[in-house]
Design an enzyme around this catalytic site. Structure first.
Site, PDB file in Angstrom:
ATOM      1  CD1 TRP A  28       4.180  -3.893   9.457  1.00  0.00           C
ATOM      2  CD2 TRP A  28       4.200  -4.734   7.398  1.00  0.00           C
ATOM      3  NE1 TRP A  28       2.922  -4.385   9.195  1.00  0.00           N
ATOM      4  CE2 TRP A  28       2.911  -4.899   7.923  1.00  0.00           C
ATOM      5  CE3 TRP A  28       4.454  -5.195   6.106  1.00  0.00           C
ATOM      6  CZ2 TRP A  28       1.889  -5.492   7.223  1.00  0.00           C
ATOM      7  CZ3 TRP A  28       3.420  -5.787   5.409  1.00  0.00           C
ATOM      8  CH2 TRP A  28       2.159  -5.931   5.960  1.00  0.00           C
ATOM      9  CG  HIS A  50       2.127  -6.638   1.946  1.00  0.00           C
ATOM     10  ND1 HIS A  50       1.152  -5.785   2.384  1.00  0.00           N
ATOM     11  CD2 HIS A  50       1.753  -7.856   2.403  1.00  0.00           C
ATOM     12  CE1 HIS A  50       0.247  -6.456   3.070  1.00  0.00           C
ATOM     13  NE2 HIS A  50       0.598  -7.709   3.097  1.00  0.00           N
TER      14      HIS A  50
END
Length: 67
Positions: A28, A50
């Site tokens: 991430w 995200h």
């Protein structure tokens, strides 16, 4: 998506997907640990995120990265 991209990256060989955890294959970008892992991975890299597109660095848009 990470599983599909991992298979494409390894020419369909599932061995890498089975032996390397998700967070090591596609770390991430939002986390410090993930960023360090991503930088340490060989190119081409898989990176998960995200983040909204507005928060990506400007250099990202002039790179050869695929989204």
């Amino acid at each position: 998506m990470l599983e599909i991209l991992s298979l494409i990256l390894r020419d369909g060989d599932p061995g890498w997907c089975r032996s390397v955890p998700n967070w090591d294959r596609g770390p991430w970008l939002e986390t410090l640990v993930g960023l360090r892992r991503a930088r340490g991975n060989p190119r081409p890299r898989l990176i998960s995120s995200h983040l909204p597109i507005q928060l990506f660095p400007k250099a990202f848009f002039t790179s050869k990265a695929k989204v």
